[in-house]
Scaffold this motif. Structure first.
Motif, PDB file in Angstrom:
ATOM      1  N   THR A 129       0.875  -1.156   0.000  1.00  0.00           N
ATOM      2  CA  THR A 129       0.000   0.000   0.000  1.00  0.00           C
ATOM      3  C   THR A 129       0.923   1.219   0.000  1.00  0.00           C
ATOM      4  OG1 THR A 129      -0.101  -0.171   2.421  1.00  0.00           O
ATOM      5  CG2 THR A 129      -1.924  -1.117   1.178  1.00  0.00           C
ATOM      6  N   ILE A 130       0.361   2.395  -0.186  1.00  0.00           N
ATOM      7  CA  ILE A 130       1.195   3.574  -0.381  1.00  0.00           C
ATOM      8  C   ILE A 130       1.644   4.172   0.955  1.00  0.00           C
ATOM      9  CG2 ILE A 130      -0.675   5.264  -0.404  1.00  0.00           C
ATOM     10  CD1 ILE A 130       2.498   5.213  -2.628  1.00  0.00           C
ATOM     11  N   LYS A 131       2.834   4.716   0.949  1.00  0.00           N
ATOM     12  CA  LYS A 131       3.313   5.576   2.022  1.00  0.00           C
ATOM     13  C   LYS A 131       4.114   6.680   1.355  1.00  0.00           C
ATOM     14  CE  LYS A 131       5.802   5.758   6.411  1.00  0.00           C
ATOM     15  NZ  LYS A 131       6.632   5.007   7.391  1.00  0.00           N
ATOM     16  N   LYS A 132       3.747   7.913   1.665  1.00  0.00           N
ATOM     17  CA  LYS A 132       4.364   9.047   1.000  1.00  0.00           C
ATOM     18  C   LYS A 132       5.832   9.194   1.391  1.00  0.00           C
ATOM     19  CE  LYS A 132       2.496  11.681  -1.187  1.00  0.00           C
ATOM     20  NZ  LYS A 132       2.381  11.723  -2.646  1.00  0.00           N
ATOM     21  N   GLY A 133       6.594   9.723   0.432  1.00  0.00           N
ATOM     22  CA  GLY A 133       7.993  10.032   0.700  1.00  0.00           C
ATOM     23  C   GLY A 133       8.895   8.830   0.781  1.00  0.00           C
ATOM     24  N   THR A 134       8.544   7.739   0.121  1.00  0.00           N
ATOM     25  CA  THR A 134       9.330   6.510   0.192  1.00  0.00           C
ATOM     26  C   THR A 134       9.901   6.153  -1.168  1.00  0.00           C
ATOM     27  OG1 THR A 134       7.360   5.161  -0.222  1.00  0.00           O
ATOM     28  CG2 THR A 134       7.916   5.620   2.086  1.00  0.00           C
ATOM     29  N   LEU A 135      10.865   5.242  -1.147  1.00  0.00           N
ATOM     30  CA  LEU A 135      11.422   4.728  -2.401  1.00  0.00           C
ATOM     31  C   LEU A 135      10.320   4.109  -3.253  1.00  0.00           C
ATOM     32  CD1 LEU A 135      13.839   3.856  -4.224  1.00  0.00           C
ATOM     33  CD2 LEU A 135      13.928   1.754  -2.861  1.00  0.00           C
ATOM     34  N   PHE A 136       9.411   3.388  -2.613  1.00  0.00           N
ATOM     35  CA  PHE A 136       8.316   2.751  -3.351  1.00  0.00           C
ATOM     36  C   PHE A 136       7.523   3.788  -4.133  1.00  0.00           C
ATOM     37  CE2 PHE A 136       3.935   1.298  -3.752  1.00  0.00           C
ATOM     38  CZ  PHE A 136       4.098   0.022  -4.269  1.00  0.00           C
ATOM     39  N   GLU A 137       7.185   4.901  -3.502  1.00  0.00           N
ATOM     40  CA  GLU A 137       6.446   5.953  -4.194  1.00  0.00           C
ATOM     41  C   GLU A 137       7.264   6.514  -5.357  1.00  0.00           C
ATOM     42  OE1 GLU A 137       4.313  10.281  -3.379  1.00  0.00           O
ATOM     43  OE2 GLU A 137       6.106   9.695  -2.282  1.00  0.00           O
ATOM     44  N   ASN A 138       8.557   6.757  -5.107  1.00  0.00           N
ATOM     45  CA  ASN A 138       9.401   7.313  -6.172  1.00  0.00           C
ATOM     46  C   ASN A 138       9.473   6.374  -7.369  1.00  0.00           C
ATOM     47  OD1 ASN A 138       9.922   9.546  -4.598  1.00  0.00           O
ATOM     48  ND2 ASN A 138      11.864   8.768  -3.813  1.00  0.00           N
ATOM     49  N   LEU A 139       9.634   5.074  -7.112  1.00  0.00           N
ATOM     50  CA  LEU A 139       9.706   4.120  -8.218  1.00  0.00           C
ATOM     51  C   LEU A 139       8.383   4.058  -8.974  1.00  0.00           C
ATOM     52  CD1 LEU A 139      11.666   1.193  -6.518  1.00  0.00           C
ATOM     53  CD2 LEU A 139      12.526   2.754  -8.275  1.00  0.00           C
ATOM     54  N   TRP A 140       7.285   4.237  -8.259  1.00  0.00           N
ATOM     55  CA  TRP A 140       5.991   4.190  -8.923  1.00  0.00           C
ATOM     56  C   TRP A 140       5.802   5.372  -9.868  1.00  0.00           C
ATOM     57  CZ3 TRP A 140       2.215   0.548  -9.298  1.00  0.00           C
ATOM     58  CH2 TRP A 140       1.044   0.956  -9.915  1.00  0.00           C
ATOM     59  N   VAL A 141       6.170   6.570  -9.425  1.00  0.00           N
ATOM     60  CA  VAL A 141       5.891   7.768 -10.224  1.00  0.00           C
ATOM     61  C   VAL A 141       6.955   8.015 -11.294  1.00  0.00           C
ATOM     62  CG1 VAL A 141       4.621   8.848  -8.344  1.00  0.00           C
ATOM     63  CG2 VAL A 141       7.055   9.327  -8.586  1.00  0.00           C
ATOM     64  N   GLU A 142       8.149   7.440 -11.122  1.00  0.00           N
ATOM     65  CA  GLU A 142       9.216   7.689 -12.085  1.00  0.00           C
ATOM     66  C   GLU A 142       9.047   6.838 -13.340  1.00  0.00           C
ATOM     67  OE1 GLU A 142      12.728   6.816  -9.895  1.00  0.00           O
ATOM     68  OE2 GLU A 142      12.683   8.680  -8.732  1.00  0.00           O
ATOM     69  N   ASP A 143       9.666   7.275 -14.408  1.00  0.00           N
ATOM     70  CA  ASP A 143       9.717   6.511 -15.653  1.00  0.00           C
ATOM     71  C   ASP A 143      10.877   5.540 -15.550  1.00  0.00           C
ATOM     72  OD1 ASP A 143       9.457   5.557 -18.201  1.00  0.00           O
ATOM     73  OD2 ASP A 143      10.319   7.324 -19.175  1.00  0.00           O
ATOM     74  N   ASN A 144      10.592   4.254 -15.405  1.00  0.00           N
ATOM     75  CA  ASN A 144      11.634   3.243 -15.225  1.00  0.00           C
ATOM     76  C   ASN A 144      11.177   1.928 -15.839  1.00  0.00           C
ATOM     77  OD1 ASN A 144       9.854   2.075 -13.227  1.00  0.00           O
ATOM     78  ND2 ASN A 144      10.662   3.562 -11.744  1.00  0.00           N
ATOM     79  N   ALA A 145      11.927   0.860 -15.582  1.00  0.00           N
ATOM     80  CA  ALA A 145      11.657  -0.426 -16.235  1.00  0.00           C
ATOM     81  C   ALA A 145      10.597  -1.257 -15.531  1.00  0.00           C
ATOM     82  CB  ALA A 145      12.967  -1.226 -16.316  1.00  0.00           C
ATOM     83  N   PHE A 146      10.055  -0.793 -14.408  1.00  0.00           N
ATOM     84  CA  PHE A 146       9.066  -1.575 -13.682  1.00  0.00           C
ATOM     85  C   PHE A 146       7.742  -1.658 -14.454  1.00  0.00           C
ATOM     86  CE2 PHE A 146      11.701  -1.091  -9.895  1.00  0.00           C
ATOM     87  CZ  PHE A 146      11.484  -2.302  -9.247  1.00  0.00           C
ATOM     88  N   HIS A 147       7.180  -2.859 -14.449  1.00  0.00           N
ATOM     89  CA  HIS A 147       5.788  -3.039 -14.871  1.00  0.00           C
ATOM     90  C   HIS A 147       4.920  -2.741 -13.651  1.00  0.00           C
ATOM     91  CE1 HIS A 147       2.138  -4.611 -16.575  1.00  0.00           C
ATOM     92  NE2 HIS A 147       2.034  -5.509 -15.608  1.00  0.00           N
ATOM     93  N   LYS A 148       4.022  -1.771 -13.782  1.00  0.00           N
ATOM     94  CA  LYS A 148       3.268  -1.279 -12.630  1.00  0.00           C
ATOM     95  C   LYS A 148       1.837  -1.807 -12.657  1.00  0.00           C
ATOM     96  CE  LYS A 148       6.443   2.537 -12.542  1.00  0.00           C
ATOM     97  NZ  LYS A 148       6.773   3.883 -13.021  1.00  0.00           N
ATOM     98  N   ILE A 149       1.457  -2.402 -11.546  1.00  0.00           N
ATOM     99  CA  ILE A 149       0.136  -3.019 -11.409  1.00  0.00           C
ATOM    100  C   ILE A 149      -0.599  -2.294 -10.296  1.00  0.00           C
ATOM    101  CG2 ILE A 149      -1.100  -5.150 -10.899  1.00  0.00           C
ATOM    102  CD1 ILE A 149       1.546  -6.656 -11.639  1.00  0.00           C
TER     103      ILE A 149
END
Length: 517
Positions: free
Chosen positions: A214-234
């Motif tokens: 689930t989301i938590k603001k200001g975390t690496l997880f949030e940054n990886l989600w919003v950034e343009d990168n190689a992750f497939h986002k579900i």
């Protein structure tokens, strides 16, 4: 002639056992390449509302699609609503990989040791309830509190599932086929772990990542989600569970208030919204940042810092003749001992002219630091402030009143309206200070004290703290201590009498005032 061992067993029984074994082996081979079929026919899930607790898994469309995505994509990032069963889905995928690719290793990282053990327990539940598949593959398994081992009948090929609590060294301790990061946004040391772990997964021949939270603001997880990168986002919304109706959602929203958007988001944008929890919700990139320019000689300069080995956050602040405030230089670096930190600051106090000469245009009026830097080290007897002084930087103690300091930062950031109706701010940050720009909008309100900001994630606090020490000092400068006698505390008197030179004694007087002797 039949052997002694089977001479008394009817041929019909022998043939039946052979027939069953052939079916189990055929089913094993079919399941190897049909992941969703295998999960929906042989996996179980725990349902606390069911009388049996452990029930057969029957996937919703979103769950089945997630399994297929895990199979298809190498890097997977899952942003989800609460109670979606996705940890079970991730464990099904990992279990399938270990069963049908003997010799593989899965490493799972969780928030705590208890959470890591819970992953092992769940995988044990899954394996304990699929004897047909294990028999069809001739497999056996065993578990400890932190690992699961699956082997062939002879023990020659071994698949391993290992679960660890998140720690700074966790990422360097393995090379796996799958890295599972459970509740990734809530793990400590997420940055360090990812920096260490990614090279072990980023192999040309394989390596998968499943990061879910689930989301938590200001975390690496949030940054990886919003950034343009190689992750497939579900994204799995609150309504991915077909049992959740609009009526159920509205009832939940009444109970949770604004937090419903964080715990049960309907869209990814809703999950990523500030939820009213950003401490500096007035921050506007267009109004509060600007392109860099050369600071004029007659502007007032202040230095302000937050120092620790985990992070040295240092900023230079310029104030023009109309009281506009510009943060124009940033040092943001971890692992600096005081002498190295001081050296970085000295360089920042110089400016190179067009002819190549160097001037001290950026020498500050004061160098502000938090009061804890004046606490003496029990072993050396020196404070950090004194060590900075010995390395050429005289510091000035700022105020550490958090509520008052944050209020002054908000005053700095206040958005004003011009006569023509346009908006502007008298506070700007050069865009060459990315960490202050990044952390200010991400830092959240303290859930227990709305006048303060959250102290976690700790990485977000360093740059705003340094700005706070400037803001409260500039707006509420301390009265001069030179014109009055001050009653020293015992430790201050000890420093005064044990000063190693008259210069050091005068520094103490300048800082604390003339002592009453």
């Amino acid at each position: 002639m039949p052997s002694k061992k089977t001479s008394n067993i009817p041929h019909s029984v022998i043939n039946y056992n052979d027939y069953v074994n052939k079916i189990l082996k055929a089913e094993f081979e079919y399941c190897k390449t049909h992941l969703v079929y295998w999960a929906n026919n042989y996996c179980v899930i725990e349902d606390k509302d069911s009388p049996e607790i452990i029930i057969p898994f029957r996937g919703w469309d979103a769950q089945n699609q997630t399994l297929l995505d895990f199979e298809r994509f190498r890097l997977n990032l899952i942003l989800k609503a609460r109670q979606m069963g996705i940890t079970w889905i991730a464990l099904y995928f990992c279990t399938h990989d270990l069963i049908f690719n003997l010799g593989h290793t899965v490493v799972a990282l969780s928030k705590t040791e208890d959470d890591a053990k819970e992953l092992v327990r769940r995988m044990s539940v899954i394996l304990d309830n699929m004897p047909e598949i294990l028999q069809g593959g001739g497999l056996i398994w065993r578990a400890t509190s932190t690992s699961v081992i699956i082997t062939d009948g002879e023990g020659k090929l071994i698949s391993t599932f290992k679960a660890f609590p998140a720690s700074p060294a966790a990422g360097r301790s393995f090379t796996g086929n799958i890295l599972l990061l459970d509740e990734w946004a809530f793990q400590e040391y997420a940055e360090e772990i990812w920096t260490s772990a990614y090279p072990t997964i980023n192999r040309p021949t394989g390596g998968k990542v499943i990061g879910l939270s689930t989301i938590k603001k200001g975390t690496l997880f949030e940054n990886l989600w919003v950034e343009d990168n190689a992750f497939h986002k579900i994204f799995l919304s609150v309504f991915s569970d077909p049992r959740r109706t609009q009526e159920w959602y509205e009832s939940t929203a009444r109970d949770l208030g604004v937090k419903v958007k964080q715990e049960y988001p309907r869209t990814a944008e809703e999950a990523l919204s500030n939820l009213g929890g950003s401490y500096f919700n007035e921050f506007d990139y267009n109004l509060h940042t600007c392109e860099p320019f050369k600071i004029p000689e007659d502007w007032s300069i202040y230095n302000t810092m937050d120092y620790g080995l985990d992070m040295f956050a240092h900023y230079k602040v310029a104030i023009d003749n109309e009281k506009n405030v510009y943060v124009f230089h940033e040092i943001y670096e971890s692992g600096l001992i005081i002498s190295d930190a001081a050296a970085r600051v000295k360089v920042a106090e110089l400016v190179e002219n067009e002819d190549g000469t160097v001037d001290e245009w950026y020498k500050p009026r004061v160098r502000l630091a938090p009061p804890d830097l004046w606490n003496r080290n029990q072993e050396s007897g020196k404070s950090k402030a004194l060590v900075f002084y010995e390395n050429g930087l005289e510091l000035t103690k700022s105020n550490n009143d958090r509520s008052a300091g944050w209020l002054q930062v908000k005053e700095l950031m206040k958005i004003l309206t011009a006569p023509d109706g346009s908006k502007y701010s008298k506070f700007k940050i050069f865009r060459t200070c990315p960490n202050l720009i990044r952390t200010l909008p991400q830092i959240q309100i303290d859930e227990k004290n709305p006048d303060d900001c959250a102290k976690e994630p700790h990485e977000l606090t360093h740059a705003p703290d340094a700005l706070r020490y400037f803001a409260i000092y500039w707006t509420q400068p301390p009265e001069s201590k030179q014109s009055r006698k001050v009653k020293y505390r015992p430790d201050q008197l000890e420093d005064y009498y044990n000063a190693r030179s008259e210069e050091e004694r005068q520094l103490i007087i300048k800082r604390y005032g003339e002592p009453e002797l």
